[in-house]
Design a protein around this motif. Structure first.
Motif, PDB file in Angstrom:
ATOM      1  N   THR A  41       0.805  -1.214   0.000  1.00  0.00           N
ATOM      2  CA  THR A  41       0.000   0.000   0.000  1.00  0.00           C
ATOM      3  C   THR A  41       0.839   1.265   0.000  1.00  0.00           C
ATOM      4  O   THR A  41       1.869   1.340   0.663  1.00  0.00           O
ATOM      5  CB  THR A  41      -0.935   0.017   1.217  1.00  0.00           C
ATOM      6  N   PRO A  42       0.402   2.297  -0.731  1.00  0.00           N
ATOM      7  CA  PRO A  42       1.086   3.590  -0.686  1.00  0.00           C
ATOM      8  C   PRO A  42       0.525   4.531   0.386  1.00  0.00           C
ATOM      9  O   PRO A  42       1.015   5.643   0.558  1.00  0.00           O
ATOM     10  CB  PRO A  42       0.822   4.158  -2.081  1.00  0.00           C
ATOM     11  N   ARG A  43      -0.497   4.094   1.090  1.00  0.00           N
ATOM     12  CA  ARG A  43      -1.196   4.975   2.031  1.00  0.00           C
ATOM     13  C   ARG A  43      -0.435   5.109   3.347  1.00  0.00           C
ATOM     14  O   ARG A  43      -0.267   4.131   4.073  1.00  0.00           O
ATOM     15  CB  ARG A  43      -2.607   4.458   2.299  1.00  0.00           C
ATOM     16  N   PHE A  44      -0.041   6.314   3.640  1.00  0.00           N
ATOM     17  CA  PHE A  44       0.707   6.609   4.861  1.00  0.00           C
ATOM     18  C   PHE A  44      -0.027   6.110   6.091  1.00  0.00           C
ATOM     19  O   PHE A  44       0.587   5.562   7.017  1.00  0.00           O
ATOM     20  CB  PHE A  44       0.942   8.118   4.944  1.00  0.00           C
ATOM     21  N   SER A  45      -1.336   6.283   6.120  1.00  0.00           N
ATOM     22  CA  SER A  45      -2.131   5.953   7.306  1.00  0.00           C
ATOM     23  C   SER A  45      -2.149   4.462   7.614  1.00  0.00           C
ATOM     24  O   SER A  45      -2.486   4.071   8.735  1.00  0.00           O
ATOM     25  CB  SER A  45      -3.564   6.453   7.131  1.00  0.00           C
ATOM     26  N   GLU A  46      -1.775   3.632   6.670  1.00  0.00           N
ATOM     27  CA  GLU A  46      -1.814   2.189   6.893  1.00  0.00           C
ATOM     28  C   GLU A  46      -0.506   1.644   7.460  1.00  0.00           C
ATOM     29  O   GLU A  46      -0.413   0.457   7.743  1.00  0.00           O
ATOM     30  CB  GLU A  46      -2.151   1.468   5.580  1.00  0.00           C
ATOM     31  N   TYR A  47       0.461   2.507   7.658  1.00  0.00           N
ATOM     32  CA  TYR A  47       1.742   2.064   8.219  1.00  0.00           C
ATOM     33  C   TYR A  47       1.771   2.365   9.705  1.00  0.00           C
ATOM     34  O   TYR A  47       1.543   3.490  10.143  1.00  0.00           O
ATOM     35  CB  TYR A  47       2.904   2.739   7.486  1.00  0.00           C
ATOM     36  N   LYS A  48       2.080   1.336  10.462  1.00  0.00           N
ATOM     37  CA  LYS A  48       2.027   1.458  11.912  1.00  0.00           C
ATOM     38  C   LYS A  48       3.404   1.585  12.545  1.00  0.00           C
ATOM     39  O   LYS A  48       3.574   2.279  13.536  1.00  0.00           O
ATOM     40  CB  LYS A  48       1.326   0.229  12.505  1.00  0.00           C
ATOM     41  N   TYR A  49       4.387   0.907  11.991  1.00  0.00           N
ATOM     42  CA  TYR A  49       5.723   0.898  12.587  1.00  0.00           C
ATOM     43  C   TYR A  49       6.709   1.564  11.640  1.00  0.00           C
ATOM     44  O   TYR A  49       6.666   1.349  10.427  1.00  0.00           O
ATOM     45  CB  TYR A  49       6.174  -0.541  12.855  1.00  0.00           C
ATOM     46  N   TRP A  50       7.613   2.358  12.232  1.00  0.00           N
ATOM     47  CA  TRP A  50       8.558   3.142  11.444  1.00  0.00           C
ATOM     48  C   TRP A  50       9.971   2.979  11.986  1.00  0.00           C
ATOM     49  O   TRP A  50      10.179   2.852  13.199  1.00  0.00           O
ATOM     50  CB  TRP A  50       8.181   4.624  11.492  1.00  0.00           C
ATOM     51  N   GLY A  51      10.937   3.024  11.070  1.00  0.00           N
ATOM     52  CA  GLY A  51      12.324   3.091  11.472  1.00  0.00           C
ATOM     53  C   GLY A  51      12.732   4.521  11.763  1.00  0.00           C
ATOM     54  O   GLY A  51      11.937   5.454  11.632  1.00  0.00           O
ATOM     55  N   GLN A  52      13.999   4.692  12.107  1.00  0.00           N
ATOM     56  CA  GLN A  52      14.488   6.012  12.495  1.00  0.00           C
ATOM     57  C   GLN A  52      14.989   6.820  11.306  1.00  0.00           C
ATOM     58  O   GLN A  52      15.230   8.011  11.418  1.00  0.00           O
ATOM     59  CB  GLN A  52      15.610   5.872  13.533  1.00  0.00           C
ATOM     60  N   GLY A  53      15.153   6.161  10.169  1.00  0.00           N
ATOM     61  CA  GLY A  53      15.568   6.850   8.952  1.00  0.00           C
ATOM     62  C   GLY A  53      17.058   6.755   8.690  1.00  0.00           C
ATOM     63  O   GLY A  53      17.869   6.613   9.607  1.00  0.00           O
ATOM     64  N   THR A  54      17.408   6.843   7.419  1.00  0.00           N
ATOM     65  CA  THR A  54      18.801   6.868   7.007  1.00  0.00           C
ATOM     66  C   THR A  54      18.959   7.915   5.903  1.00  0.00           C
ATOM     67  O   THR A  54      18.128   8.005   4.992  1.00  0.00           O
ATOM     68  CB  THR A  54      19.281   5.485   6.530  1.00  0.00           C
ATOM     69  N   GLN A  55      20.003   8.721   6.014  1.00  0.00           N
ATOM     70  CA  GLN A  55      20.189   9.843   5.087  1.00  0.00           C
ATOM     71  C   GLN A  55      20.799   9.365   3.774  1.00  0.00           C
ATOM     72  O   GLN A  55      21.804   8.639   3.763  1.00  0.00           O
ATOM     73  CB  GLN A  55      21.108  10.899   5.709  1.00  0.00           C
ATOM     74  N   VAL A  56      20.199   9.793   2.682  1.00  0.00           N
ATOM     75  CA  VAL A  56      20.757   9.580   1.346  1.00  0.00           C
ATOM     76  C   VAL A  56      21.014  10.946   0.732  1.00  0.00           C
ATOM     77  O   VAL A  56      20.094  11.766   0.628  1.00  0.00           O
ATOM     78  CB  VAL A  56      19.799   8.769   0.455  1.00  0.00           C
ATOM     79  N   THR A  57      22.249  11.199   0.361  1.00  0.00           N
ATOM     80  CA  THR A  57      22.615  12.464  -0.258  1.00  0.00           C
ATOM     81  C   THR A  57      23.237  12.198  -1.614  1.00  0.00           C
ATOM     82  O   THR A  57      24.220  11.459  -1.718  1.00  0.00           O
ATOM     83  CB  THR A  57      23.605  13.240   0.617  1.00  0.00           C
ATOM     84  N   VAL A  58      22.638  12.785  -2.640  1.00  0.00           N
ATOM     85  CA  VAL A  58      23.136  12.631  -4.004  1.00  0.00           C
ATOM     86  C   VAL A  58      23.790  13.943  -4.420  1.00  0.00           C
ATOM     87  O   VAL A  58      23.153  15.000  -4.368  1.00  0.00           O
ATOM     88  CB  VAL A  58      22.011  12.255  -4.977  1.00  0.00           C
ATOM     89  N   SER A  59      25.038  13.873  -4.813  1.00  0.00           N
ATOM     90  CA  SER A  59      25.785  15.081  -5.179  1.00  0.00           C
ATOM     91  C   SER A  59      26.009  15.136  -6.691  1.00  0.00           C
ATOM     92  O   SER A  59      26.003  14.119  -7.371  1.00  0.00           O
ATOM     93  CB  SER A  59      27.118  15.108  -4.448  1.00  0.00           C
ATOM     94  N   SER A  60      26.259  16.336  -7.163  1.00  0.00           N
ATOM     95  CA  SER A  60      26.484  16.520  -8.606  1.00  0.00           C
ATOM     96  C   SER A  60      27.943  16.334  -8.968  1.00  0.00           C
ATOM     97  O   SER A  60      28.807  16.259  -8.111  1.00  0.00           O
ATOM     98  CB  SER A  60      26.034  17.911  -9.020  1.00  0.00           C
TER      99      SER A  60
END
Length: 124
Positions: A105-124
């Motif tokens: 599902t793409p629906r934000f409201s249907e997600y119950k558990y989340w991770g803390q996140g990881t940074q992705v940086t794309v440089s030129s």
């Protein structure tokens, strides 16, 4: 209860590739739909990709179709996001999430558990 921990983010040049991983705890991992979202400062969290409980159904936003691939290994309690041909606009904090139901599902409201996140940086 499910705990999610992302890894694999970093700095990469435009056109390069990264693979994000998200390791989960919990005995019911294989029953959850899983998704990847991303967020940049000042903007709402954006859906990127999702996969159903079996791995047979996936869903992507248009901007990443053909470049990103979501997959899962239920034996390892891990979901992956392979990102190829990265663009500057892919720069964000990427979060994995587990859905209440087993669908892709793409629906934000249907997600119950989340991770803390990881940074992705794309440089030129």
């Amino acid at each position: 209860q499910v705990q999610l921990v992302e890894s694999g983010g970093g700095l990469v040049q435009a056109g390069g590739s990264l693979r994000l991983s998200c390791a989960a705890s919990g005995r019911t991992f294989s029953s959850y739909g899983l998704g990847w979202f991303r967020q940049v400062p000042g903007k709402e969290r954006e859906f990127v990709a999702a996969i159903d409980w079996s791995g047979s159904s996936t869903y992507y936003i248009d901007s990443v179709k053909g470049r990103f691939t979501i997959s899962r290994d239920n034996a390892k309690n891990t979901v992956y996001l392979r990102m190829n041909s990265l663009k500057l606009e892919d720069t964000a904090v990427y979060y994995c999430a587990a859905a209440l139901y087993g669908s892709s599902t793409p629906r934000f409201s249907e997600y119950k558990y989340w991770g803390q996140g990881t940074q992705v940086t794309v440089s030129s």
